[in-house]
Design a protein around this motif. Sequence first.
Motif, PDB file in Angstrom:
ATOM      1  N   LEU A  98       0.857  -1.193   0.000  1.00  0.00           N
ATOM      2  CA  LEU A  98       0.000   0.000   0.000  1.00  0.00           C
ATOM      3  C   LEU A  98       0.884   1.230   0.000  1.00  0.00           C
ATOM      4  O   LEU A  98       1.821   1.336   0.796  1.00  0.00           O
ATOM      5  CB  LEU A  98      -0.906   0.004   1.243  1.00  0.00           C
ATOM      6  CG  LEU A  98      -1.711   1.285   1.501  1.00  0.00           C
ATOM      7  CD1 LEU A  98      -2.741   1.507   0.404  1.00  0.00           C
ATOM      8  CD2 LEU A  98      -2.391   1.225   2.874  1.00  0.00           C
ATOM      9  N   ILE A  99       0.573   2.164  -0.900  1.00  0.00           N
ATOM     10  CA  ILE A  99       1.311   3.410  -0.985  1.00  0.00           C
ATOM     11  C   ILE A  99       0.375   4.557  -0.641  1.00  0.00           C
ATOM     12  O   ILE A  99      -0.761   4.601  -1.111  1.00  0.00           O
ATOM     13  CB  ILE A  99       1.901   3.610  -2.394  1.00  0.00           C
ATOM     14  CG1 ILE A  99       2.871   2.476  -2.726  1.00  0.00           C
ATOM     15  CG2 ILE A  99       2.597   4.957  -2.514  1.00  0.00           C
ATOM     16  CD1 ILE A  99       3.383   2.518  -4.155  1.00  0.00           C
ATOM     17  N   MET A 100       0.847   5.490   0.175  1.00  0.00           N
ATOM     18  CA  MET A 100       0.044   6.640   0.558  1.00  0.00           C
ATOM     19  C   MET A 100       0.879   7.912   0.537  1.00  0.00           C
ATOM     20  O   MET A 100       2.083   7.860   0.788  1.00  0.00           O
ATOM     21  CB  MET A 100      -0.538   6.467   1.968  1.00  0.00           C
ATOM     22  CG  MET A 100      -1.552   5.362   2.125  1.00  0.00           C
ATOM     23  SD  MET A 100      -2.301   5.402   3.774  1.00  0.00           S
ATOM     24  CE  MET A 100      -3.163   6.973   3.735  1.00  0.00           C
ATOM     25  N   THR A 101       0.239   9.010   0.246  1.00  0.00           N
ATOM     26  CA  THR A 101       0.817  10.312   0.560  1.00  0.00           C
ATOM     27  C   THR A 101       0.458  10.621   2.004  1.00  0.00           C
ATOM     28  O   THR A 101      -0.676  10.386   2.434  1.00  0.00           O
ATOM     29  CB  THR A 101       0.266  11.393  -0.376  1.00  0.00           C
ATOM     30  OG1 THR A 101       0.699  11.112  -1.717  1.00  0.00           O
ATOM     31  CG2 THR A 101       0.744  12.779   0.025  1.00  0.00           C
ATOM     32  N   LEU A 127       4.581   8.489   1.654  1.00  0.00           N
ATOM     33  CA  LEU A 127       5.419   9.443   0.928  1.00  0.00           C
ATOM     34  C   LEU A 127       5.169  10.867   1.412  1.00  0.00           C
ATOM     35  O   LEU A 127       4.106  11.183   1.943  1.00  0.00           O
ATOM     36  CB  LEU A 127       5.117   9.364  -0.567  1.00  0.00           C
ATOM     37  CG  LEU A 127       5.267   7.986  -1.221  1.00  0.00           C
ATOM     38  CD1 LEU A 127       4.770   8.042  -2.664  1.00  0.00           C
ATOM     39  CD2 LEU A 127       6.716   7.522  -1.174  1.00  0.00           C
ATOM     40  N   ASP A 128       6.153  11.729   1.199  1.00  0.00           N
ATOM     41  CA  ASP A 128       5.998  13.142   1.543  1.00  0.00           C
ATOM     42  C   ASP A 128       4.858  13.759   0.740  1.00  0.00           C
ATOM     43  O   ASP A 128       4.627  13.408  -0.420  1.00  0.00           O
ATOM     44  CB  ASP A 128       7.279  13.913   1.244  1.00  0.00           C
ATOM     45  CG  ASP A 128       8.408  13.561   2.207  1.00  0.00           C
ATOM     46  OD1 ASP A 128       8.133  12.948   3.254  1.00  0.00           O
ATOM     47  OD2 ASP A 128       9.568  13.902   1.893  1.00  0.00           O
ATOM     48  N   ASP A 129       4.178  14.717   1.360  1.00  0.00           N
ATOM     49  CA  ASP A 129       3.171  15.504   0.659  1.00  0.00           C
ATOM     50  C   ASP A 129       3.855  16.757   0.120  1.00  0.00           C
ATOM     51  O   ASP A 129       4.061  17.729   0.844  1.00  0.00           O
ATOM     52  CB  ASP A 129       2.034  15.880   1.610  1.00  0.00           C
ATOM     53  CG  ASP A 129       0.865  16.538   0.889  1.00  0.00           C
ATOM     54  OD1 ASP A 129       1.028  16.890  -0.293  1.00  0.00           O
ATOM     55  OD2 ASP A 129      -0.200  16.700   1.508  1.00  0.00           O
ATOM     56  N   ASP A 130       4.230  16.709  -1.159  1.00  0.00           N
ATOM     57  CA  ASP A 130       5.006  17.810  -1.731  1.00  0.00           C
ATOM     58  C   ASP A 130       4.127  18.877  -2.374  1.00  0.00           C
ATOM     59  O   ASP A 130       4.607  19.703  -3.153  1.00  0.00           O
ATOM     60  CB  ASP A 130       6.038  17.288  -2.739  1.00  0.00           C
ATOM     61  CG  ASP A 130       5.439  16.393  -3.808  1.00  0.00           C
ATOM     62  OD1 ASP A 130       4.201  16.371  -3.948  1.00  0.00           O
ATOM     63  OD2 ASP A 130       6.222  15.701  -4.504  1.00  0.00           O
ATOM     64  N   ARG A 131       2.840  18.889  -2.029  1.00  0.00           N
ATOM     65  CA  ARG A 131       1.967  19.973  -2.511  1.00  0.00           C
ATOM     66  C   ARG A 131       2.210  21.266  -1.743  1.00  0.00           C
ATOM     67  O   ARG A 131       1.774  22.334  -2.168  1.00  0.00           O
ATOM     68  CB  ARG A 131       0.497  19.564  -2.376  1.00  0.00           C
ATOM     69  CG  ARG A 131       0.097  18.368  -3.223  1.00  0.00           C
ATOM     70  CD  ARG A 131      -1.326  17.958  -2.921  1.00  0.00           C
ATOM     71  NE  ARG A 131      -1.495  17.554  -1.529  1.00  0.00           N
ATOM     72  CZ  ARG A 131      -2.660  17.449  -0.905  1.00  0.00           C
ATOM     73  NH1 ARG A 131      -3.772  17.741  -1.552  1.00  0.00           N
ATOM     74  NH2 ARG A 131      -2.728  17.067   0.366  1.00  0.00           N
ATOM     75  N   PHE A 132       2.883  21.188  -0.605  1.00  0.00           N
ATOM     76  CA  PHE A 132       3.191  22.377   0.175  1.00  0.00           C
ATOM     77  C   PHE A 132       4.498  23.000  -0.304  1.00  0.00           C
ATOM     78  O   PHE A 132       5.340  22.333  -0.914  1.00  0.00           O
ATOM     79  CB  PHE A 132       3.271  22.028   1.661  1.00  0.00           C
ATOM     80  CG  PHE A 132       1.936  21.695   2.259  1.00  0.00           C
ATOM     81  CD1 PHE A 132       1.177  22.661   2.900  1.00  0.00           C
ATOM     82  CD2 PHE A 132       1.427  20.406   2.166  1.00  0.00           C
ATOM     83  CE1 PHE A 132      -0.058  22.355   3.441  1.00  0.00           C
ATOM     84  CE2 PHE A 132       0.184  20.088   2.703  1.00  0.00           C
ATOM     85  CZ  PHE A 132      -0.562  21.068   3.339  1.00  0.00           C
ATOM     86  N   LEU A 133       4.674  24.261  -0.015  1.00  0.00           N
ATOM     87  CA  LEU A 133       5.858  24.983  -0.465  1.00  0.00           C
ATOM     88  C   LEU A 133       7.032  24.808   0.489  1.00  0.00           C
ATOM     89  O   LEU A 133       8.165  25.162   0.153  1.00  0.00           O
ATOM     90  CB  LEU A 133       5.526  26.470  -0.626  1.00  0.00           C
ATOM     91  CG  LEU A 133       4.476  26.772  -1.710  1.00  0.00           C
ATOM     92  CD1 LEU A 133       4.023  28.216  -1.638  1.00  0.00           C
ATOM     93  CD2 LEU A 133       5.023  26.447  -3.093  1.00  0.00           C
ATOM     94  N   CYS A 134       6.768  24.285   1.666  1.00  0.00           N
ATOM     95  CA  CYS A 134       7.831  24.015   2.642  1.00  0.00           C
ATOM     96  C   CYS A 134       7.629  22.613   3.190  1.00  0.00           C
ATOM     97  O   CYS A 134       6.576  22.303   3.749  1.00  0.00           O
ATOM     98  CB  CYS A 134       7.783  25.041   3.778  1.00  0.00           C
ATOM     99  SG  CYS A 134       9.063  24.821   5.037  1.00  0.00           S
ATOM    100  N   SER A 135       8.609  21.764   3.036  1.00  0.00           N
ATOM    101  CA  SER A 135       8.503  20.398   3.548  1.00  0.00           C
ATOM    102  C   SER A 135       8.640  20.390   5.069  1.00  0.00           C
ATOM    103  O   SER A 135       9.148  21.342   5.679  1.00  0.00           O
ATOM    104  CB  SER A 135       9.592  19.511   2.940  1.00  0.00           C
ATOM    105  OG  SER A 135      10.869  19.899   3.431  1.00  0.00           O
TER     106      SER A 135
END
Length: 509
Positions: A98-101, A127-135
């Motif tokens: 299973l893969i998730m953000t 996985l990282d949620d890279d929709r944000f401008l700052c990780s």
Amino acid sequence: MKYALILGDQLSTGLSCLRELDKSTDLIVMAEVSAEARYVKHHKQKIALLFCAMRHFAKTLQNDGWQVHYHHFDAESAQHSLLDVVAALTHQHKPSNLIMTECGEYRLHHDIISNWQHRLGIPVTVLDDDRFLCSKQRFADWARDRKQLRMEFFYRDMRRSTNILMDGKQPVGGAWNFDSSNRRPYRGEPPLPALPAYSYTDDDKAVFDLVDKHFPDHPGDLSRFNWPVTRDQALTALADFVEQRLPWFGDFQDAMTQGEPFMFHSLLSTSLNCGLLNPREVCDAALAAHRAGKVPLNATEGFIRQILGWREYVRGLYWLMMPTYAANNALNNSRSLPSYYWSGETDMNCMREAFNNTFDHAYAHHIQRLMVTGNFALLAGITPGEICDWYLAVYADAYDWVELPNTLGMVMHADDGLLGSKPYAASGNYINKMSDYCKHCRYSVKTSTEHDSCPFNSLYWHFMSRHRDRFSSNPRMTMIYRSYDKMADSKKQALTQHATKLLENLDNL
């Protein structure tokens, strides 16, 4: 075969988990489940918004060639939680993993990383949620070894790294923010523009019926539902805001007016927070309007600061400090949330206006949240957990990562000044300055100790008095205590007595 679970706040085709899947072999899972809809009493419009938007997004994925298993809400289903749905599919399809953000709430995130792999018997990759401008990692790196985690300095760093509103190494216009230009009360000009009206499909209307039937005890109603539930509708909302309201947003972003719930605000947070819009495109739209000479700098900067600054900052702070952050109660508050936070029935007109907006639209703009309902909870000493749960429940844009720091830290100062250097406490004078609410109220904003005095006034001084040991040395509050010390002892005693009476009868204001 692999499969991915996509959550209701992840409605973005650029999601990181999608990049790890193969359309020809892998499966996407989406689910409407009771556990997520009921862990607080979410506003009916919030539930309807997410169910509608999820269904539209699932169709978008299917039209793009993805295989999607969609679990529709069923009150009789044995699958009450996301894990129940995923476990049943795992048993049926025997996927390799299973893969998730990563999700946006610590509650669910902790359950996934702690329990799901063991329960499912297959690897679970988050996985990282890279929709944000700052990780998360970048924020942690920024925060490391800093004595104070002030948003203003984070915001400046984000401006530099994204090159947004920068002129070389200097901010456009010679200043980092133009807050001093953004505090005008609204006196009727320019006219307030109407919001776009969205049309809804038969399937959307079926969701409205479902929510009315199965969530009758949740706050609000659906009669005024007018939220974007598709990507196209969200883009329409963005374009309309930039053209119709952003030019005036800066001047009047702190203003409040009787009977006007939206003013010049964007109402884009629901679309941003569920994934229909991404923060960079929203900032770029505002920037493009400014460069075209259509929007002044104070409006452009003030709006971008809310996204590039506050939104990214509170997310970083949330993940840096959880789970202990949620338990903070620095002011040792213990009073219960008054009943009118759920009924809206109070004689305090400013509060009633904010509640009406909240229950009618699952929305109130940031000054109503911070300086009316939030300010009152702060002055009254409400238990932080109760007011945090309320904000999470009643607003369509509320998710734990954004709601908790804003409420517990900014509104309630319960994190001992980690987020804000001083509490956002104010008497009725602030509300009177920034609104016309007081003209329509049975309480008098001009007095503090009479039977019909504005409750905010005596509660403000009671708050300052009872927390003097904590705040009197704060350089931003010395003038407040200087003013208090100049009062006659009889005045102080009258304020204390009146405020004590109010606190003993909070439900009856």
